[in-house]
Design a protein around this motif. Structure first.
Motif, short mmCIF file in Angstrom:
data_model
loop_
_atom_site.label_atom_id
_atom_site.label_comp_id
_atom_site.label_asym_id
_atom_site.label_seq_id
_atom_site.Cartn_x
_atom_site.Cartn_y
_atom_site.Cartn_z
N THR A 1 10.44 35.05 0.96
CA THR A 1 11.87 35.93 -0.05
C THR A 1 11.45 37.01 1.19
O THR A 1 12.53 37.15 0.69
N ALA A 2 10.73 37.62 1.18
CA ALA A 2 10.95 38.65 1.61
C ALA A 2 11.75 38.43 3.38
O ALA A 2 12.41 39.40 3.91
N LYS A 3 11.15 37.36 4.30
CA LYS A 3 12.18 37.05 5.37
C LYS A 3 13.56 36.87 4.77
O LYS A 3 14.43 37.51 5.61
N VAL A 4 13.92 36.23 3.73
CA VAL A 4 15.56 36.23 3.41
C VAL A 4 16.19 37.54 3.43
O VAL A 4 16.68 37.87 3.58
N LEU A 5 15.45 38.49 2.40
CA LEU A 5 15.69 40.17 1.88
C LEU A 5 15.74 40.74 2.93
O LEU A 5 16.42 41.27 3.38
N LYS A 6 15.19 40.37 4.06
CA LYS A 6 14.97 41.23 5.30
C LYS A 6 15.99 40.82 6.25
O LYS A 6 17.14 41.55 6.52
N VAL A 7 16.49 39.43 6.10
CA VAL A 7 17.42 39.32 7.15
C VAL A 7 18.75 39.92 6.40
O VAL A 7 20.03 39.86 7.19
N SER A 8 18.99 39.62 5.85
CA SER A 8 19.89 39.34 4.38
C SER A 8 20.51 41.44 4.57
O SER A 8 22.24 41.28 4.69
N GLY A 9 19.81 42.23 4.62
CA GLY A 9 19.85 43.52 4.64
C GLY A 9 20.27 44.36 5.91
O GLY A 9 20.56 45.46 6.07
N LYS A 10 20.27 43.40 7.23
CA LYS A 10 20.24 43.88 8.22
C LYS A 10 21.57 45.49 9.11
O LYS A 10 21.91 45.88 9.91
N ASP A 11 22.84 45.14 8.14
CA ASP A 11 23.79 45.47 8.54
C ASP A 11 24.01 46.00 7.05
O ASP A 11 24.11 45.94 6.54
N ARG A 12 25.36 46.86 7.71
CA ARG A 12 26.86 47.42 6.80
C ARG A 12 27.88 45.71 6.07
O ARG A 12 27.60 46.09 4.83
N ASP A 13 27.23 44.52 6.12
CA ASP A 13 28.38 43.54 5.42
C ASP A 13 27.02 43.14 4.64
O ASP A 13 28.02 42.43 4.20
N GLY A 14 26.21 43.37 5.59
CA GLY A 14 24.84 42.17 4.48
C GLY A 14 24.45 42.62 3.45
O GLY A 14 23.84 42.71 2.36
N PHE A 15 24.93 44.48 3.27
CA PHE A 15 25.08 45.23 1.97
C PHE A 15 24.89 44.53 0.73
O PHE A 15 23.64 44.14 -0.02
N ARG A 16 26.11 43.74 0.83
CA ARG A 16 26.62 42.50 -1.23
C ARG A 16 25.49 41.63 -0.97
O ARG A 16 25.30 41.52 -1.53
N ASP A 17 25.59 41.25 0.23
CA ASP A 17 24.89 40.03 0.46
C ASP A 17 22.95 40.14 -0.62
O ASP A 17 22.20 39.17 -0.88
N HIS A 18 23.09 40.63 0.40
CA HIS A 18 21.52 41.50 0.21
C HIS A 18 20.89 42.36 -1.64
O HIS A 18 20.15 41.84 -2.02
N MET A 19 22.33 42.49 -2.05
CA MET A 19 22.05 42.76 -3.30
C MET A 19 22.56 41.73 -3.98
O MET A 19 21.50 41.66 -5.38
N ILE A 20 23.37 40.63 -3.87
CA ILE A 20 23.27 39.40 -4.62
C ILE A 20 21.84 39.28 -4.77
O ILE A 20 21.27 38.58 -5.72
N LEU A 21 21.31 39.01 -4.04
CA LEU A 21 19.42 38.15 -3.31
C LEU A 21 18.61 38.67 -4.41
O LEU A 21 18.07 38.06 -5.03
N SER A 22 18.70 40.31 -4.12
CA SER A 22 17.57 40.91 -4.76
C SER A 22 17.92 40.22 -5.98
O SER A 22 16.97 40.32 -7.18
N PHE A 23 18.88 40.83 -6.62
CA PHE A 23 19.40 40.46 -8.50
C PHE A 23 19.12 39.15 -8.34
O PHE A 23 18.18 38.95 -9.91
N ALA A 24 19.20 37.70 -7.78
CA ALA A 24 19.04 36.46 -8.12
C ALA A 24 17.31 36.50 -8.27
O ALA A 24 16.81 35.93 -8.55
N LEU A 25 16.64 36.48 -7.54
CA LEU A 25 14.98 36.65 -7.04
C LEU A 25 15.05 37.50 -8.46
O LEU A 25 13.78 37.48 -8.55
#
Length: 71
Positions: free
Chosen positions: A28-52
């Motif tokens: 889980t920590a690895k997925v969240l770390k990779v998803s929020g690396k750049d500006r475009d990944g912010f949306r994915d990071h938020m969706i994953l955080s919400f889902a988890l």
């Protein structure tokens, strides 16, 4: 009188299912770390955080709609 048996009922009683695999804390920590690396990944990071955080399933995430959220 002949006895009647429902084969479908017998098959249902013997059916077993494994629980779904879940992510470990490390995964889980690895997925969240990779998803929020750049500006475009912010949306994915938020969706994953919400889902988890809510324990949502994949089908529930896909079915989400903006109208489902009330502010």
């Amino acid at each position: 009188m002949a006895s009647f048996c429902y084969p479908a009922a017998m098959a249902y009683a013997t059916r077993t299912r494994r629980p779904p695999r879940t992510l470990t804390d490390e995964e889980t920590a690895k997925v969240l770390k990779v998803s929020g690396k750049d500006r475009d990944g912010f949306r994915d990071h938020m969706i994953l955080s919400f889902a988890l955080g809510c324990g949502l399933r994949e089908s529930e995430i896909v079915a989400l709609d903006v109208r489902d959220v009330s502010a």
